[in-house]
Design an enzyme around this catalytic site. Structure first.
Site, PDB file in Angstrom:
ATOM      1  N   SER A  18      -0.473  41.359  52.467  1.00 32.43           N
ATOM      2  CA  SER A  18       0.219  42.656  52.507  1.00 32.43           C
ATOM      3  C   SER A  18      -0.045  43.385  51.214  1.00 32.43           C
ATOM      4  O   SER A  18      -0.299  42.761  50.170  1.00 32.43           O
ATOM      5  CB  SER A  18       1.723  42.447  52.683  1.00 32.43           C
ATOM      6  OG  SER A  18       2.438  43.654  52.496  1.00 32.43           O
ATOM      7  N   TYR A  59      10.225  38.682  50.714  1.00 29.31           N
ATOM      8  CA  TYR A  59       8.992  38.990  51.452  1.00 29.31           C
ATOM      9  C   TYR A  59       7.826  39.190  50.485  1.00 29.31           C
ATOM     10  O   TYR A  59       6.737  38.621  50.668  1.00 29.31           O
ATOM     11  CB  TYR A  59       9.210  40.245  52.294  1.00 29.31           C
ATOM     12  CG  TYR A  59       7.997  40.678  53.092  1.00 29.31           C
ATOM     13  CD1 TYR A  59       7.688  40.061  54.306  1.00 29.31           C
ATOM     14  CD2 TYR A  59       7.176  41.699  52.639  1.00 29.31           C
ATOM     15  CE1 TYR A  59       6.578  40.459  55.042  1.00 29.31           C
ATOM     16  CE2 TYR A  59       6.068  42.105  53.371  1.00 29.31           C
ATOM     17  CZ  TYR A  59       5.771  41.489  54.570  1.00 29.31           C
ATOM     18  OH  TYR A  59       4.675  41.883  55.301  1.00 29.31           O
TER      19      TYR A  59
END
Length: 673
Positions: free
Chosen positions: A550, A563
């Site tokens: 990501s 996250y």
């Protein structure tokens, strides 16, 4: 005319859908009909015949070659003789009627020269058992009398068509023939009569074998077959090593078979003797090579010794195959296509078959099952005696066969590669699975949601496999990779995509929040990569690990500590594993998307609402919000991420490893440094 063509197609589909009648893509059928010539307005006799490379079970009108019968039969006047009969195949093109249709096959002459309106040529196991028996002519006479006659082996072609036509013309009482070393041919005045005659030959031959055949034609049982569970474990353990060996010349996909008939053959004392004789019917050995590789140690042999013996036998097989090629090749022979086996037999375990794609690998195994049935039938009433090796070479390296191979479409970029995609049931994983499949890969769709995985795999057909797996469970991961290996022979390309997220400020993030995200993404990627690397190292043919990380692995956004930290862990795994696995030819790379809202299971599961709240926008506008903060003002979609995965694995970036590809439409704060 239309009625006769429809009857031909129905007959073909019925005959071809029953493996007792013929093998996949084996045999051909035809019908003669009268149509109006659009140029002269006169009636013209036509031959409709299954074209080259088609399959009877799925034959459609587009798969028929249509030829003018008068011109086809006129070729007898210019036939230059058996030494130049291959030239006649090109002459078939000058007999075609109209445009389109399939290319005429080598058997076209047989169908056109036989006077009967309808002709079937089939490869039933029972018929080939007669055709490969040492006393085939006597067996045929004893079984059928003069109703079915014997024609000695001759390579398919124009001369064989002339021979069959002459036998049919001179024996009006006959309904068909057994073709030595090959199969059967039948004919009839109507489509129904022709089909009935074909089935009569097949059922009569099988009944004769059942009533007259001796028990245990393969000899006594000399190898104990492992239990189903033990077979599965050992097959999955050795499959990658076997696949690596048989991919020495060309990468191949695998298929595993442990049916009762295969296991029985592998357990018998005459296995090695009969396997060494090779297959006989041309359709068989074109797909199975002239003979298989047979392991000669029991399945209880220590694993390292068993694998070592496989390596020795593979080296010997390649040397033997090269010697076979050099014995018979001449200046006009095509180059040797590869010396690796297509069939590997492991007594007590099963059969591994290989090919350029999943269907080819499966069909090769099916053809060897046909060969086992043929050997059993022939040995039960006589002695199995296949055509001589020189004739096999003439078929395998026939110029016409080489031309057929060259007409095949160019392989897709990921042909022969086996991909394993975690989180493949939705979002980025689904898009990646579909893209890799579209580029030629076999794809294992792994997901916790069994139904979602099955739905995606169903879209992929035979080249898709659904496995249910929680990536935090190493036993479940091992089981999923075993299923992949048994389905396709190994694994080459793994996409670590499974993920989830919870968006909370630091002070609201619980230990459970932290552990859950790290278990799935950091620990899960580690476990999946570790199991994949074991297989890839065993295969010895390299591979790809791709992490869907990501932009958050390098960009510090608010309310995102668990996250972002888990994604940073994944990002550094890419670098660590690239450094460690490079010596095995395994490349490790990552893709860093921006928020992929549309089609995302993560965003639909609450993450979208949480992130929208952080940024103060309606959830339905989150994708547009993300797009507006990028340099390109574009929203990132699952297909964009899938395209990056493909680019990393398709070959053009073969020297790229340890890298991350941003797919974020340009987020300056996430630029890699």
């Amino acid at each position: 005319m239309a009625e006769q063509v429809e009857a031909l197609l129905r007959r073909s589909n019925r005959l071809g859908s029953d493996p007792r009648n013929t093998n996949y893509a084996g045999g051909n059928t035809s019908a003669k009909a009268t149509a109006t010539d659009p140029v002269t307005g006169a009636d013209t006799d036509l031959l409709y015949v299954k074209g080259s490379g088609g399959d009877l079970g799925t034959l459609t009108e587009a798969g028929l070659a249509v030829l003018r019968l008068d011109r086809l039969r006129a070729l007898t006047g210019v036939y230059p003789g058996v030494e130049r009969e291959d030239e006649m195949v090109a002459a078939f093109d000058y007999c075609l009627h109209g445009r389109g249709g399939a290319a005429p096959s080598i058997d076209t002459a047989m169908h056109g020269l036989v006077e009967a309106p309808h002709v079937d040529h089939l490869h039933p196991d029972a018929g080939i058992a007669f055709a490969t028996a040492a006393d085939g002519p006597e067996l045929t006479r004893g079984c059928f009398g003069d109703r079915v006659l014997w024609v000695p082996w001759r390579r398919p072609g124009f001369q064989l068509g002339l021979d069959i036509a002459a036998v049919a013309r001179d024996n009006p009482q006959a309904i068909g023939l057994v073709l030595g070393g090959h199969g059967i041919t039948a004919w009839g005045a109507t489509s129904d009569e022709c089909e009935a005659n074909s089935l009569e030959i097949i059922t009569t031959a099988q009944r004769y074998l059942d009533e007259h055949g001796r028990e245990d034609p393969f000899g006594a049982v000399v190898v104990d077959t492992l239990s189903p569970a033990d077979r599965t474990l050992l097959a999955a353990r050795i499959a990658p090593a076997i696949r690596g060996l048989v991919s020495t010349d060309h990468a191949q996909v695998g298929h595993f078979t442990d049916s009762a008939g295969v296991l029985d053959f592998l357990a018998r004392e005459r296995l090695h003797e009969l396997a060494a004789k090779g297959t006989s019917c041309p359709d068989h050995f074109l797909r199975t090579k002239v003979r298989p590789l047979v392991l000669d140690v029991p399945p209880t042999t220590p694993l390292d010794q068993l694998l070592g013996r496989l390596k020795e036998l593979h080296d010997a097989y390649r040397a033997d195959y090269r010697a076979y090629y050099e014995r018979y090749a001449d200046a006009d022979s095509p180059p040797m296509r590869g010396a690796d086996p297509a069939i590997v037999l492991v007594p007590g375990v099963g059969m591994f078959s290989f090919g350029a794609d999943k269907q080819t690998a499966r069909v090769a195994g099916e053809f060897y099952v046909n060969a086992i049935n043929v050997m059993k039938g022939a040995e039960s009433v006589s002695t199995y005696e296949p055509i001589e090796e020189r004739e096999k070479f003439r078929i395998e390296y026939w110029a016409l066969e080489e031309a057929k191979l060259r007409r095949r479409p160019r392989p897709k970029p990921l042909a022969t590669r086996v991909a394993f995609v975690t989180g493949g049931g939705s979002g980025i994983g689904r898009a990646t699975a579909l893209r890799l499949h579209a580029e030629g890969a076999c794809v294992v769709v792994a997901d916790r949601d069994a139904d979602a995985a099955k739905q995606v795999a169903a879209e992929l057909g035979e080249t898709g496999l659904a496995v249910t797996v929680d990536v935090t469970d190493e036993n479940a991961i091992s089981a999923a990779f075993r299923a992949a290996v048994l389905a396709f022979g190994g694994v080459d390309l793994v996409v670590n995509n499974a993920g989830l997220s919870v968006s909370k400020p630091l002070l609201e993030t619980t230990e459970q929040d932290w552990d859950r995200q790290h278990d799935v993404m950091a620990k899960g990627s580690f476990l999946v990569s570790r199991e994949a690397a074991r297989i890839m190292v065993e295969q010895g043919i390299g591979g790809d690990l791709v992490y869907i990380a990501s932009k958050n692995s390098v960009f510090a956004g608010p309310n995102n500590v668990a996250y972002g930290a888990a994604k940073a862990d994944q990002a550094h795994q890419v670098r660590l594993l690239a450094a460690e696995l490079g010596e095995y030819g395994i490349r490790v790379n990552g893709v860093n998307p921006d928020g992929v809202v549309r089609g995302s299971g993560i965003f639909a599961g609450g993450w979208g609402a949480q992130r929208a709240a952080v940024y103060g926008v309606p959830e339905e506008e989150l994708g547009a919000f993300y797009a507006q903060r990028t340099l390109l003002k574009r929203e990132v979609l699952p297909d964009h991420v899938a395209a990056a995965v493909f680019a990393l694995c398709a070959g053009d970036l073969s020297l790229t490893t340890g890298s991350h590809v941003p797919v974020d439409a340009g987020v300056a704060a996430a630029f890699l440094r």
